[in-house]
Design an enzyme around this catalytic site. Structure first.
Site, mmCIF file in Angstrom:
data_model
loop_
_atom_site.group_PDB
_atom_site.id
_atom_site.type_symbol
_atom_site.label_atom_id
_atom_site.label_comp_id
_atom_site.label_asym_id
_atom_site.label_seq_id
_atom_site.Cartn_x
_atom_site.Cartn_y
_atom_site.Cartn_z
ATOM 1 N N CYS A 40 -8.316 -1.789 -2.391
ATOM 2 C CA CYS A 40 -8.055 -0.728 -1.399
ATOM 3 C C CYS A 40 -8.632 0.614 -1.838
ATOM 4 O O CYS A 40 -8.964 1.449 -1.001
ATOM 5 C CB CYS A 40 -6.559 -0.582 -1.156
ATOM 6 N N HIS B 76 -6.453 5.763 3.133
ATOM 7 C CA HIS B 76 -6.714 4.326 3.237
ATOM 8 C C HIS B 76 -5.703 3.769 4.223
ATOM 9 O O HIS B 76 -4.505 4.071 4.151
ATOM 10 C CB HIS B 76 -6.550 3.667 1.855
ATOM 11 N N ASN C 110 -5.533 -3.471 8.160
ATOM 12 C CA ASN C 110 -5.940 -2.943 6.846
ATOM 13 C C ASN C 110 -7.242 -3.639 6.442
ATOM 14 O O ASN C 110 -7.258 -4.840 6.183
ATOM 15 C CB ASN C 110 -4.811 -3.225 5.843
HETATM 16 N N1 ACO Z 1 6.585 -11.586 11.199
HETATM 17 C C1 ACO Z 1 7.901 -11.762 11.293
HETATM 18 N N2 ACO Z 1 8.725 -11.778 10.238
HETATM 19 C C2 ACO Z 1 8.166 -11.567 9.028
HETATM 20 C C3 ACO Z 1 6.787 -11.366 8.858
HETATM 21 C C4 ACO Z 1 5.996 -11.391 10.006
HETATM 22 N N3 ACO Z 1 4.670 -11.201 9.963
HETATM 23 N N4 ACO Z 1 6.541 -11.191 7.561
HETATM 24 C C5 ACO Z 1 7.691 -11.261 6.919
HETATM 25 N N5 ACO Z 1 8.692 -11.496 7.803
HETATM 26 C C6 ACO Z 1 10.113 -11.643 7.536
HETATM 27 C C7 ACO Z 1 10.390 -12.010 6.109
HETATM 28 O O1 ACO Z 1 10.317 -13.406 5.938
HETATM 29 C C8 ACO Z 1 11.793 -11.485 5.931
HETATM 30 O O2 ACO Z 1 12.678 -12.406 6.494
HETATM 31 P P1 ACO Z 1 14.121 -12.697 5.780
HETATM 32 O O3 ACO Z 1 14.818 -11.371 5.788
HETATM 33 O O4 ACO Z 1 14.717 -13.730 6.678
HETATM 34 O O5 ACO Z 1 13.762 -13.173 4.413
HETATM 35 C C9 ACO Z 1 11.807 -10.228 6.778
HETATM 36 O O6 ACO Z 1 10.727 -10.375 7.720
HETATM 37 C C10 ACO Z 1 11.636 -8.977 5.994
HETATM 38 O O7 ACO Z 1 10.549 -9.172 5.102
HETATM 39 P P2 ACO Z 1 10.071 -8.099 4.098
HETATM 40 O O8 ACO Z 1 8.862 -8.554 3.363
HETATM 41 O O9 ACO Z 1 11.255 -7.608 3.317
HETATM 42 O O10 ACO Z 1 9.642 -6.987 5.139
HETATM 43 P P3 ACO Z 1 9.456 -5.485 4.901
HETATM 44 O O11 ACO Z 1 10.372 -4.762 5.787
HETATM 45 O O12 ACO Z 1 9.387 -5.129 3.454
HETATM 46 O O13 ACO Z 1 7.982 -5.301 5.481
HETATM 47 C C11 ACO Z 1 5.743 -5.030 4.709
HETATM 48 C C12 ACO Z 1 6.872 -6.002 4.915
HETATM 49 C C13 ACO Z 1 5.277 -4.515 6.078
HETATM 50 C C14 ACO Z 1 4.583 -5.723 4.049
HETATM 51 C C15 ACO Z 1 6.278 -3.884 3.865
HETATM 52 O O14 ACO Z 1 6.833 -4.334 2.681
HETATM 53 C C16 ACO Z 1 5.228 -2.877 3.544
HETATM 54 O O15 ACO Z 1 4.867 -2.083 4.383
HETATM 55 N N6 ACO Z 1 4.751 -2.885 2.305
HETATM 56 C C17 ACO Z 1 3.731 -1.965 1.885
HETATM 57 C C18 ACO Z 1 2.612 -2.701 1.464
HETATM 58 C C19 ACO Z 1 1.463 -2.580 2.379
HETATM 59 O O16 ACO Z 1 1.444 -1.938 3.379
HETATM 60 N N7 ACO Z 1 0.421 -3.193 1.947
HETATM 61 C C20 ACO Z 1 -0.775 -3.127 2.661
HETATM 62 C C21 ACO Z 1 -1.780 -3.817 1.888
HETATM 63 S S1 ACO Z 1 -1.866 -3.232 0.316
HETATM 64 C C22 ACO Z 1 -2.701 -1.857 0.340
HETATM 65 O O17 ACO Z 1 -3.555 -1.679 1.136
HETATM 66 C C23 ACO Z 1 -2.226 -0.860 -0.583
#
Ligand code: ACO
Length: 333
Positions: free
Chosen positions: A115, A260, A290
């Site tokens: 990234c 980014h 992304n």
């Molecule tokens: N659709 C529906 N449900 C989903 C999905 C999906 N695509 N993905 C995960 N879930 C479910 C999970 O299984 C989980 O279910 P559970 O509670 O029954 O176990 C629930 O949703 C919550 O999952 P989490 O992973 O805890 O979701 P979170 O609220 O943390 O959101 C996310 C995930 C969006 C990735 C978040 O952690 C985030 O924004 N992280 C930052 C990282 C990021 O943005 N990275 C981008 C790439 S890296 C970079 O460029 C730096």
């Protein structure tokens, strides 16, 4: 000492639009979840069999950037290509662009900083220009994510986030020290390498292992989403301030922040923290997802095309990602 100035910008994304509703037919997900967590509405994914790759998209973006710069391919002295999704294990994509664009036998370097790849690539190019070694450098960020994602409910936490695309900039020597790239700032923290990672294929995890065990998830991206999010907001803020302070500038001097495009929530967090107006931050993750090393250069190109960057503006680019690596570039446009 010379300064480097961006004199040409271009981007290319595949035609194939994949909406959140399209994804919900492939895995257990939905538009509401994806938009609420990431801000993404749709992304571009290369159509299987189209022959498009990171190199070919990078070459298309580069062609546009070269044309807009007023130079020709023969004026370019060096290529820096940032990607985490190269066409081949080796050689890298830079040499393929040299061939695809039928360029002279100039040097070509690949940057593997995910990234933060475009920030690192710009920084490398900037140093070559500042020292006087090269005059015009083609800097590319390009990603073909869709071919390497786990497009199933198992991989939904990662696969809904990433998109394909490319962008390119021509960095050129200038003798006007008041304009162009003022400074670049790079960081890494390798102890978190496994929090956002694709382990294979590698020399340690070779392909036959995968063939024997298709359920080996190390060939798909793994992301500890919450941990990445928490580190990203801290590092983004730090590295923006580091860049501004290095130039005796403050947040009040900033005209355009191009982060980014990791996640709209991360950009909004940084925007709120620095109390930036909507017109001071450019986001397009809603359309493209992304695109990792391509995201900043696609966003910068679109912001410039939409005339959101004016002559004399202070533009700040910043990224955080796998490695972990992060960085910023401070530009007087
Ligand atoms: N659709 C529906 N449900 C989903 C999905 C999906 N695509 N993905 C995960 N879930 C479910 C999970 O299984 C989980 O279910 P559970 O509670 O029954 O176990 C629930 O949703 C919550 O999952 P989490 O992973 O805890 O979701 P979170 O609220 O943390 O959101 C996310 C995930 C969006 C990735 C978040 O952690 C985030 O924004 N992280 C930052 C990282 C990021 O943005 N990275 C981008 C790439 S890296 C970079 O460029 C730096």
């Amino acid at each position: 000492m010379y300064t480097s100035k961006i004199i040409g910008l271009g981007h290319f994304v595949p035609d194939n639009i994949v909406t959140n509703d399209d994804l919900s037919k492939l895995m257990d997900t939905n538009d509401e979840w994806i938009q609420e967590r990431t801000g993404i509405k749709e992304r571009r994914w290369i159509k299987e069999g189209s022959g498009e790759t990171s190199s070919s998209m990078g070459a298309k973006a580069a062609k546009i950037a070269i044309e807009r710069s007023g130079l020709t391919k023969d004026d370019i002295d060096f290529i820096v290509f940032a990607t985490l999704s190269p066409d081949m294990y080796f050689p890298g994509c830079g040499v393929q662009v040299q061939d695809l664009l039928d360029m002279p036998t100039i040097g070509a370097l690949d940057v593997r900083n995910q990234c933060s790849g475009f920030i690192y690539a710009l920084s490398v190019a900037d140093q070559f220009i500042k020292t006087g070694m090269y005059k015009n450098i083609l800097v590319i960020g390009s990603e073909y994510h869709s071919g390497g994602l786990d497009i199933s409910t198992r991989g939904r936490g990662v696969s809904v986030i990433f998109g394909d695309g490319a962008g390119a900039a021509i960095l050129s020597r200038s003798e006007d020290a008041t304009k162009g790239i003022l400074s670049t700032h790079l960081h890494s923290e390798g102890k978190h390498a496994r929090e956002l990672v694709v382990e294979g294929p590698s020399i340690a995890r070779w392909v036959p292992e995968y063939k024997n065990n298709p359920d080996d998830l190390s060939y798909y991206p793994y992301m500890n989403g919450t941990f990445v999010f928490k580190n990203a907001v801290v590092r983004f803020s730090e590295v923006i301030m580091e860049g501004l302070q290095a130039n005796n500038l403050g947040v009040e001097d900033l005209d355009m922040f191009i982060p980014h495009q990791a996640n709209l929530r991360i950009s909004q967090f940084v925007q709120r923290k620095f109390k930036l107006r909507d017109d001071q931050v450019f986001n397009n993750i809603q359309k493209y997802g992304n695109t990792t090393a391509a995201s900043i250069i696609i966003a910068l190109t679109e912001a410039w095309e939409q005339k959101k960057i004016k002559d004399g503006d202070l533009v700040v680019l910043a990224a955080f990602g796998s490695g972990f690596t992060w960085g910023s570039v401070i530009i007087r446009w």
